[in-house]
Design an enzyme around this catalytic site. Structure first.
Site, PDB file in Angstrom:
ATOM      1  N   ASP A   1       0.820  -1.221   0.000  1.00  0.00           N
ATOM      2  CA  ASP A   1       0.000   0.000   0.000  1.00  0.00           C
ATOM      3  C   ASP A   1       0.851   1.266   0.000  1.00  0.00           C
ATOM      4  OD1 ASP A   1      -2.302  -1.450   0.030  1.00  0.00           O
ATOM      5  OD2 ASP A   1      -2.766  -1.101   2.153  1.00  0.00           O
TER       6      ASP A   1
ATOM      7  N   ARG B   1      -0.185   5.096  16.932  1.00  0.00           N
ATOM      8  CA  ARG B   1      -0.500   6.090  15.888  1.00  0.00           C
ATOM      9  C   ARG B   1      -0.131   7.523  16.260  1.00  0.00           C
ATOM     10  NH1 ARG B   1       0.178   2.540  12.219  1.00  0.00           N
ATOM     11  NH2 ARG B   1      -1.613   1.254  11.644  1.00  0.00           N
TER      12      ARG B   1
ATOM     13  N   ASP C   1      -7.618   3.663  11.945  1.00  0.00           N
ATOM     14  CA  ASP C   1      -6.303   4.296  11.823  1.00  0.00           C
ATOM     15  C   ASP C   1      -6.364   5.638  11.103  1.00  0.00           C
ATOM     16  OD1 ASP C   1      -4.817   2.440  13.274  1.00  0.00           O
ATOM     17  OD2 ASP C   1      -4.764   1.059  11.578  1.00  0.00           O
TER      18      ASP C   1
ATOM     19  N   SER D   1      -3.858  -8.910   6.651  1.00  0.00           N
ATOM     20  CA  SER D   1      -3.359  -7.570   6.875  1.00  0.00           C
ATOM     21  C   SER D   1      -2.884  -7.510   8.327  1.00  0.00           C
ATOM     22  CB  SER D   1      -4.485  -6.568   6.618  1.00  0.00           C
ATOM     23  OG  SER D   1      -4.244  -5.380   7.317  1.00  0.00           O
TER      24      SER D   1
END
Ligand code: ARG
Length: 400
Positions: A14, A94, A123, A174
């Site tokens: 990605d 994050r 996210d 993932s």
């Protein structure tokens, strides 16, 4: 001069595709940043990948210690488990990643930052909110969300553009990893009725295959955070790494639950969080030894609010810090040692002790020599029952 975009780069498909896409769509230079929060990836490989795809510069930032001390530790003190199950591993990393992105963006005089989140998860919220709060001057680019390509289309784009395709792609999952846990999604896991296949797990052995002898581990806490393992003083980072390995080798820390994402979607989530599982269990048990009943009751409400804020991308909300002030005050007395038995997939607390323990054996004992006079209870019960008795009398008269 071209504009610069700073991209949070994992090295996966990605974000690799995102480098090229940003260059083309925005006619911008791309600087990539990989923040090491213990994802155990080959950082040199990631750097060379980013250059191959076309980034003009790459930053590899080791934030492991900072992650444990400034993000994991507050979560331990808050006993943070979203919906009773998820230790917030991804959610905690994050805002730290955003801090590093923003630092690099300012140094590079970039006009935008970018990340590889999709438009369906938590996210994107965590990245965007933290960026908007800490650097409102920066534009935000989320190529995967904007572009809306299927996995197959992405692979075709990568092949056409000479973008290296990671070998991990033949796995349909993932994955997101850091020191506090590993999350696995997609593939067959999207059917919540199916048991997760053994192949999704990398940090934990199957409980059936775990050692047939139990192992005991003692965790020493000071002011609410772990400071020793089996009596040996270790850095916060080393403690987490040690406990991930120990508990994982006994098949401890597998989590499989239905989760409510902030964007309203229910999803089936699988995690491996060996260290988090044992540290949180031990911490809760120690708190129950040293805090009063009233503190424990009230703290649970604070914990639920703290956990929701962090899950929902609001690490930077002042309320989170306000709650931390309360939590830190309670942790001044959370010092002591907890021993757990690790055995075939479960961690069981078998011992707790603290110089600040509120436990009084003379009160609790069922022996005859006790400081607790049983006569006290009669009067207490009389008063305790009063309101409920009054309501019941009314009810028996047919009054609601
Ligand atoms: N459901 C978890 C969370 O929202 C895990 C997310 C994993 N993220 C990822 N990009 N694979 O925190």
């Amino acid at each position: 001069m071209k504009e610069k975009v700073v991209l949070a780069y994992s090295g996966g498909l990605d974000t690799s595709v995102a480098i090229r896409w940003i260059q083309e769509k925005y006619n911008a230079d791309v600087v990539t940043v990989t923040v090491d929060v213990g994802q155990q990836e080959d950082l040199a490989k990631i750097e060379s990948n980013s250059k191959v795809v076309g980034a003009i510069r790459h930053y590899s930032i080791d934030a492991k210690e900072e992650f444990v001390e400034n993000y994991v530790h507050p979560a331990v003190k808050a006993n943070a488990l979203y919906e009773g199950k998820y230790p917030l591993s991804t959610a905690l990393a994050r805002p730290l990643i955003v801090n590093k992105l923003v630092e690099v963006a300012r140094k590079e005089k970039a006009t935008a930052v970018a990340h590889g989140s999709t438009g369906k998860g938590n996210d994107q919220v965590r990245f965007d909110v933290s960026i908007k709060v800490s650097a409102p001057e920066l534009k935000i680019i989320a190529p995967i969300r904007e572009w809306n390509l299927s996995r197959d289309e992405e692979i075709k784009y990568a092949e056409k553009n000479g973008i290296p395709i990671p070998v991990s792609l033949n796995r349909p999952y993932s994955v997101d990893q850091n020191l506090w846990g590993r999350s696995i999604e997609a593939g067959i896991l999207e059917d919540p009725a199916q048991q997760p296949p053994e192949e999704i797990y990398e940090w934990t052995v199957a409980p059936e295959k775990a050692p047939t002898e139990p192992e005991y581990v003692s965790i020493g806490f000071e002011n609410g955070v772990p400071v020793t393992v089996n009596g040996a003083k270790m850095s916060p980072l080393k403690i987490v790494q040690t406990l991930n390995a120990k508990a994982g080798s006994h098949g401890i820390g597998r989590i499989d639950h239905m989760e409510d994402r902030l964007v309203g979607i229910k999803s089936r989530e699988c995690y491996e969080c060996p260290a988090a599982t044992v540290v949180l269990d031990a911490h809760k048990e120690l708190e129950k030894t040293v805090l009063t009943r009233h503190e424990l009751q009230f703290k649970q409400q604070v914990e639920a609010q703290w956990t929701f804020l962090v899950y929902a991308g609001l690490w930077m909300e002042p309320l989170r810090e306000d709650l931390d002030e309360f939590i830190d005050k309670t942790q001044e007395r959370v010092t002591g040692e907890v021993k757990l038995k690790l055995y075939k997939g479960s961690a069981t607390v078998v011992s707790r002790s603290s110089p600040l323990s509120l436990y009084d054996a003379n009160l609790a004992t069922y022996n005859i020599e006790t400081t607790f006079d049983q006569k006290w209870s009669e009067g207490f019960i009389e008063i305790w029952a009063l309101p409920t008795k009054a309501a019941s009398i009314l009810k028996s008269k047919g009054v609601k």
